[in-house]
Design an enzyme around this catalytic site. Structure first.
Site, short mmCIF file in Angstrom:
data_model
loop_
_atom_site.label_atom_id
_atom_site.label_comp_id
_atom_site.label_asym_id
_atom_site.label_seq_id
_atom_site.Cartn_x
_atom_site.Cartn_y
_atom_site.Cartn_z
N GLN A 1 36.39 33.54 39.74
CA GLN A 1 37.54 34.41 40.00
C GLN A 1 38.05 35.02 38.70
O GLN A 1 38.26 34.32 37.71
CB GLN A 1 38.65 33.59 40.70
CG GLN A 1 39.85 34.41 41.13
CD GLN A 1 39.53 35.44 42.21
OE1 GLN A 1 38.63 35.27 43.04
NE2 GLN A 1 40.25 36.55 42.22
N LYS B 1 39.91 33.32 50.42
CA LYS B 1 38.45 33.29 50.51
C LYS B 1 38.00 31.97 51.14
O LYS B 1 37.09 31.94 51.99
CB LYS B 1 37.83 33.47 49.12
CG LYS B 1 37.99 34.90 48.58
CD LYS B 1 37.62 35.05 47.11
CE LYS B 1 37.93 36.46 46.61
NZ LYS B 1 37.69 36.66 45.17
N ASP C 1 29.32 38.42 44.01
CA ASP C 1 30.22 39.51 43.62
C ASP C 1 29.43 40.77 43.23
O ASP C 1 30.00 41.85 43.12
CB ASP C 1 31.07 39.10 42.40
CG ASP C 1 32.41 38.48 42.79
OD1 ASP C 1 33.01 38.95 43.77
OD2 ASP C 1 32.85 37.56 42.08
N1 GUN Z 1 39.51 39.41 40.89
C1 GUN Z 1 39.93 40.54 41.51
N2 GUN Z 1 38.98 41.00 42.35
C2 GUN Z 1 37.93 40.17 42.24
C3 GUN Z 1 36.64 40.12 42.86
O1 GUN Z 1 36.26 40.96 43.68
N3 GUN Z 1 35.85 39.07 42.48
C4 GUN Z 1 36.24 38.15 41.57
N4 GUN Z 1 35.37 37.18 41.26
N5 GUN Z 1 37.41 38.16 40.98
C5 GUN Z 1 38.24 39.17 41.31
#
Ligand code: GUN
Length: 291
Positions: free
Chosen positions: A98, A54, A121
């Site tokens: 996360q 990311k 998100d």
């Molecule tokens: N862990 C697995 N997928 C995601 C996601 O799309 N966002 C976040 N914040 N954590 C994750």
């Protein structure tokens, strides 16, 4: 019959190029870059990789990324304090915590504390509610990426039977909600499907999945979807990322699915890169809305 492989990596690059242009416009108009704050708690190896991807993607399109590393011993209160600090930082456009968080952290309380205007998100109940009413502020990254892939390969959803396997808050539920609506938030042409949401307690699963024009597997079980579960000519979208002794595999038996379906997403290189692309898009939107 051999299906076409849906190239998520290529589509992600295309979307990131578009985002980069829009970010440059934002920077020239506002004199500042959008900022994504990513909170990483502990040292889960998969989460480290996701967050690194990311961060790299942010740099590519001109978004400033701030990584906040917190100890694996952090408490819910420690995280709430950090989220509050980021909520109150005017230069921070988007906040991402996360997942998964360590067991001692109450994920729901922490995600609920994120300012919905910075919730890139789209996990906050306020944003989930807006999606369910067909007037999204942000679209959740993975479902949004899947819709972008379908759109860019001209795969119709109106009137089609979509079967989603998996009812998670991150993928299954919002995916079903978006595709079943009159308007997914991306225009009516990317919605209007007849959606069946299947899960671990669904009876006669294969009978249902075999009726689907579009089958979306998001259950987290390696090679769970076998060819007998696929309607000939269907589109198969694999959201699974399972680490096994044979390496990274999806929820779909890819080689076998390619013999039955018309389109199949690979793992890796399918849905994963699109999730990252849509996160960048949401961060830009958060910056634009916060102006
Ligand atoms: N862990 C697995 N997928 C995601 C996601 O799309 N966002 C976040 N914040 N954590 C994750």
């Amino acid at each position: 019959m051999t299906a076409q492989r849906l190239d998520g990596k290529a589509i992600s690059k295309q979307i990131q190029a578009e985002t980069k242009t829009k970010v440059a416009e934002f920077v020239s108009q506002s004199g500042r870059a959008p900022v994504l704050a990513a909170v990483l708690v502990g040292d889960d190896p998969a989460s480290q990789v996701y967050v690194r991807n990311k961060e790299r993607a942010c740099k590519r399109v001109g978004i400033e990324s701030r990584l906040i590393r917190m100890s694996g011993e952090s408490s819910t209160e420690d995280l709430l304090a950090k989220v509050n600090e980021l909520n109150n930082a005017p230069e921070v456009s988007g906040i991402l915590v996360q997942l998964p968080l360590p067991d001692q952290c109450d994920s729901r309380t922490i995600l609920d504390a994120i300012n919905p205007n910075k919730d890139v998100d789209a996990f906050h109940p306020h944003n989930v509610g807006l999606i369910s009413q067909g007037r999204p502020r942000f679209l959740p990254c993975t479902p949004h990426g899947i819709v972008q892939m379908l759109r860019r390969y001209d795969i119709e959803t109106t009137g089609k039977h979509v079967c989603v396997i998996g009812r998670s808050d991150i993928v299954g539920k919002p995916m079903a909600m978006m595709l079943g609506q009159r308007d997914s938030g991306l225009g009516p042409e990317m919605a209007n499907a007849t959606v069946t949401l299947c899960h671990s307690r669904t009876a006669n699963l294969a009978e249902i999945t075999k009726q689907a024009d579009i089958l979306i597997a998001a259950i987290g079980r390696p090679n769970f979807v076998t060819p007998d579960m696929i309607k000939p000519g269907a589109t198969v979208v694999d959201v699974g990322i399972n680490r096994t002794d044979d390496g990274l595999v999806g929820d779909v038996d890819f080689d076998a699915a390619m013999e039955v379906a018309s389109y199949v997403t690979p793992v890796p290189g399918g849905v994963g890169p699109l999730t990252v692309a849509m996160l960048l898009e949401n961060t830009l939107m958060a910056a634009l809305q916060g102006q």
